[in-house]
Design an enzyme around this catalytic site. Structure first.
Site, PDB file in Angstrom:
ATOM      1  N   PHE A   1      82.545  71.266  21.018  1.00  8.86           N
ATOM      2  CA  PHE A   1      83.876  70.748  20.693  1.00  8.86           C
ATOM      3  C   PHE A   1      84.353  71.413  19.412  1.00  8.86           C
ATOM      4  O   PHE A   1      83.637  71.419  18.412  1.00  8.86           O
ATOM      5  CB  PHE A   1      83.841  69.225  20.508  1.00  8.86           C
ATOM      6  CG  PHE A   1      85.212  68.635  20.287  1.00  8.86           C
ATOM      7  CD1 PHE A   1      86.020  68.291  21.363  1.00  8.86           C
ATOM      8  CD2 PHE A   1      85.693  68.450  18.996  1.00  8.86           C
ATOM      9  CE1 PHE A   1      87.291  67.771  21.156  1.00  8.86           C
ATOM     10  CE2 PHE A   1      86.965  67.926  18.784  1.00  8.86           C
ATOM     11  CZ  PHE A   1      87.761  67.588  19.870  1.00  8.86           C
TER      12      PHE A   1
ATOM     13  N   ASP B   1      80.699  76.181  13.454  1.00  6.29           N
ATOM     14  CA  ASP B   1      81.602  75.050  13.305  1.00  6.29           C
ATOM     15  C   ASP B   1      80.802  73.909  12.689  1.00  6.29           C
ATOM     16  O   ASP B   1      80.037  73.236  13.369  1.00  6.29           O
ATOM     17  CB  ASP B   1      82.166  74.673  14.678  1.00  6.29           C
ATOM     18  CG  ASP B   1      83.024  73.417  14.638  1.00  6.29           C
ATOM     19  OD1 ASP B   1      82.942  72.660  13.648  1.00  6.29           O
ATOM     20  OD2 ASP B   1      83.752  73.178  15.615  1.00  6.29           O
TER      21      ASP B   1
ATOM     22  N   LYS C   1      86.393  67.158   8.076  1.00  2.94           N
ATOM     23  CA  LYS C   1      85.861  65.796   8.122  1.00  2.94           C
ATOM     24  C   LYS C   1      85.376  65.307   6.751  1.00  2.94           C
ATOM     25  O   LYS C   1      86.174  64.923   5.921  1.00  2.94           O
ATOM     26  CB  LYS C   1      84.772  65.685   9.195  1.00  2.94           C
ATOM     27  CG  LYS C   1      85.336  65.707  10.626  1.00  2.94           C
ATOM     28  CD  LYS C   1      84.299  65.262  11.637  1.00  2.94           C
ATOM     29  CE  LYS C   1      84.759  65.345  13.080  1.00  2.94           C
ATOM     30  NZ  LYS C   1      85.778  64.358  13.470  1.00  2.94           N
TER      31      LYS C   1
END
Length: 402
Positions: free
Chosen positions: A136, A221, A250
């Site tokens: 993702f 990532d 995040k």
């Protein structure tokens, strides 16, 4: 104006289905809803609230910067952005930073940079990007296509091309797909949304070697795995493999939206003026908060604490599993953990999450078969113990309702 959960259905696009309770206040790892009910937070805003809610130092950083400068645009630079970039470069392999507002935007920048680097150095035919099934990388059209879950990218018309997918931890398959046409490999060094899947250390080393062999860039990532989440500042540090480009978001802002792409000077120079940009990226308010969050997290005491808290989680989760026999395994690292359900409970992760919420514990899912925990890195041990007692009651409710 008084608003409730039912207001959501009247005013919002229905792409989310939020819980019935509406949180209004948080402190540390505790949250209170409109009715004054208290919850323990193991969700962490999906691995965002790295220091919990309303951490005094982050509150101070917002207040201090809010009275100086909020926004300028990238016609100008600003002190918080420069300080944060320097601290990120000093703490990692990187030499150059690009700021955005989210993980998806940082990934978009990474993918565009990789394509531009390949075009400049090798020509237009070097355009293949390989990523991993169940990966993702965000919801922009480029990043969602690179992500390995077709359900998220189907149904929006023609997709960006020259993107292929391989099974995670399958080095042989990757080797067979790569050639000198490969421009970049994009991977999470710990798959998040795909089910909290840890990489095999030899696999990661093999990916790095294949990238070197084919002159391809390795993009990590670390949107979910970064900023202390695994007990290392970034997960690559625990794998002894260095990427060419790393994305982070995040936890970086501790709850304030910010994303960043980190890379070397040699690769970074291919994003020349005008090739990419972001109106809000690098704004002083976000960078001031992120700088403070990074300072707090990048401390051996905090990072060592993550490892100790993981052990406490695992001990209690294993005890729950001995009693109820619902988990196939406890996966993940640090404060990013997944309880993978046994086949007889497949498809029911959300049921466990909802049962936990009913017991006043906030948690997450990672797909239909994994319950995910991504709490604050500094969650007090007593909140872990109490939260897992609540989780146990939720597990019991699901099991006994069979």
């Amino acid at each position: 104006m008084h608003v409730t959960r039912s207001t959501f259905d009247d005013v919002m696009v229905p792409n989310y289905n939020p819980a019935n309770m509406v949180p209004v206040r948080g402190e540390g790892s505790r949250v209170w809803d409109q009715e004054g009910n208290e919850y323990i937070d193991f969700a962490g805003g999906i691995a965002v609230n790295v220091l919990g809610h309303c951490h005094p130092e982050l509150v101070a950083a917002v207040q201090e910067q809010s009275q100086k400068l909020w926004h300028l645009s990238n016609v100008y630079t600003n002190e918080p952005a420069l300080r944060l970039a320097k601290k990120l470069n000093d703490a990692t392999f990187s030499e150059r930073v690009y700021f955005a507002n989210s993980g998806a935007e940082a990934n978009e920048a990474a993918l565009k940079l990789a394509r531009r680097w390949a075009l400049d150095k090798f020509g237009a035919e070097k355009d293949q990007i390989i990523a991993f099934n169940k990966g993702f990388h965000g919801r922009t059209f480029f990043t969602v296509t690179v992500g390995g879950q077709a359900a998220y990218s189907d149904g929006f018309g023609p997709k960006p091309g020259a993107i292929e997918h391989c099974d995670y931890n399958n080095l042989e398959q990757l080797a067979s797909m790569m050639s000198d046409r490969t421009c970049a490999i994009m991977m999470e060094p710990l798959q998040g949304e795909g089910g909290i899947i840890s990489p095999d250390p030899d696999f990661v080393k093999g990916v790095r070697e294949l990238c070197d062999k084919h002159n391809a860039l390795l993009i990590f990532d670390e949107v979910q795995s970064g900023v202390g989440r695994t007990g290392h500042l970034y997960a690559y540090m625990g794998l002894n493999v260095t990427p060419d480009i790393l994305t982070t978001a995040k936890s970086l802002g501790g709850g304030f939206p910010i994303g960043a792409m980190l890379t070397t000077a040699e690769i970074g120079e291919h994003l020349k003026p005008g090739t990419h940009g972001s109106t809000y990226g690098g704004n002083p308010l976000a960078c001031a908060v992120a700088e403070r969050a990074l300072d707090i997290v990048n401390d051996p005491a905090v990072l060592d604490g993550v490892v100790k808290k993981e052990a406490l989680f695992r001990k209690h989760l294993e005890a729950i599993n001995e009693e109820f026999d619902v988990f196939e395994e406890i996966r993940g690292k640090g404060m990013l953990l997944g309880c993978a359900l046994k086949p007889e409970y497949h498809g029911r992760a959300r049921d466990f999450m909802m049962a936990a919420t009913a017991e006043h514990l906030m948690c997450l899912v990672a797909g239909a078969n994994v319950i995910r925990f991504a709490p604050s890195l500094v969650i007090p041990d007593e909140d872990i113990v109490e939260g897992l007692a609540r989780f146990k009651r939720g597990v019991a409710a699901v099991v006994n309702a069979k």
